[in-house]
Design a protein around this motif. Structure first.
Motif: not given
Length: 357
Positions: A281-291, A296-313
């Motif tokens: 759950k910890i963003c790999t940028h500066v450690g913000c919690p992500i949820s 639909q896109t299987h994307h997980l977005l960090c609210p701090c700096h908008q890093s986006t991760f594709d959990l299907a990939d």
């Protein structure tokens, strides 16, 4: 045509206006002993170098006292005249080191640097080009008269004293906290440890997860001591600050997707259960919690700096400043159908750090 007052240069103002105060003149310049006696000059030079050298010794004394005087874990640490020995030694050594540098610099200026009186009239804030060139020349002359170029003993001892002052700063960095060692590479997750919801602490049954659902979760060890079903070492329940730190590092998100939408990396084909995957759950940028989950896109977005991760990939970064993919936790189901971990994360969680490799 007259020249406006504000447009006059400094030299024009001096020539056009009388002195506001009568010039009192200067007393006759008397040379110092070091100006006329080479022996006195060399003696003063050695005195300055000695002060700088002693500063180095007291700086090293700071470092020695830091490690030699043990206070950690002691109920009655050593004292000097009623004060804590560590504070007295550290403060005394560093203060004397700085005092010696300042005294050496003053002695250098009073006995060895150029000793010529100068006078300059005030001029407008913006100096003329000629005045600026003259200032640079005076600066060069001051450097030459300081003797720093032709007095290597003073120059080198001063540089050593100033450089040594960096040692206390480096040594004191240890007080920022204990070194993490291998703690950055591991969390409390172990084989067969149950995955529980982070609010209620209840176990998560695989059959209860719906496609598109996300659940915030954590290790079940925080709710009871955990002993692997096949035996082995019991994982004790963390307490206090340690519990909060371990809980934060081990936080996860559990998601369920259509299995056909998932593209597992090599060696990860058995890391999920019927489309259920678990990621840090910890963003790999500066450690913000992500949820923030877009099912639909299987994307997980960090609210701090908008890093986006594709959990299907495999948690791949597709946008933002994050440096690497979200670590994935291998999971399976126990005999009762509840989600459990296969092992710990196979890579460090959280932001990048220099030993990550």
């Amino acid at each position: 045509m007259s020249i406006d007052h504000e447009q006059r240069t400094g030299s024009e103002l001096v020539a056009a206006e009388p002195d506001p105060v009568p010039d009192p003149g200067m007393e006759e310049h008397l040379p110092r002993p070091t100006d006329v006696d080479p022996i006195a000059e060399r003696r003063a030079e050695r005195q300055v170098a000695t002060l700088f050298g002693l500063s180095v010794l007291f700086t090293l004394g700071f470092c020695v006292a830091y490690f030699a005087i043990k206070i950690k874990g002691r109920t009655d640490p050593p004292h000097i005249f009623g004060w804590g020995a560590s504070n007295v030694a550290l403060g005394g050594c560093l203060g004397i080191a700085l005092l010696l540098i300042g005294t050496g610099a003053i002695l250098w200026a009073r006995k060895l640097m150029g000793d010529h009186e100068i006078m300059e009239m005030r001029h407008p804030a913006r100096s003329s080009d000629e005045d600026r060139e003259e200032a640079l020349s005076a600066l060069s002359l001051g450097t030459e008269e300081s003797g720093i170029a032709r007095r290597p003993l003073i120059r080198n001892s001063m540089l050593a004293a100033m450089g040594a002052l960096g040692l206390p700063a480096i040594v004191a960095l240890r007080d920022l906290g204990p070194l993490p060692g291998k703690k950055l590479f591991h969390t409390v997750w172990t084989e067969d440890m149950p995955i529980v919801q982070d609010v209620t602490g209840t176990k998560i049954k695989a059959s209860d997860m719906q496609v598109g659902q996300l659940v915030n979760a954590e290790p079940g060890v925080f709710y009871d001591a955990f002993t692997p079903p096949g035996g082995g070492t019991t994982v004790e329940v963390p307490e206090g600050v340690t519990a909060q730190e371990d809980r934060a590092k081990a936080a996860i998100v559990v998601v369920r997707m259509d299995p056909d939408a998932i593209t597992p990396a090599k060696g990860r084909a058995d890391w999920g259960v019927n489309g259920i995957l678990v990621f840090s759950k910890i963003c790999t940028h500066v450690g913000c919690p992500i949820s923030l989950w877009e099912q639909q896109t299987h994307h997980l977005l960090c609210p701090c700096h908008q890093s986006t991760f594709d959990l299907a990939d495999n948690g791949k970064v597709i946008f933002g400043p994050a440096g690497h993919a979200l670590p994935q936790l291998p999971i399976k189901v126990d005999e009762d159908g509840y989600l459990v971990a296969q092992s710990d994360f196979t890579e460090p969680v959280g932001p990048s750090f220099w030993e990550r490799g």
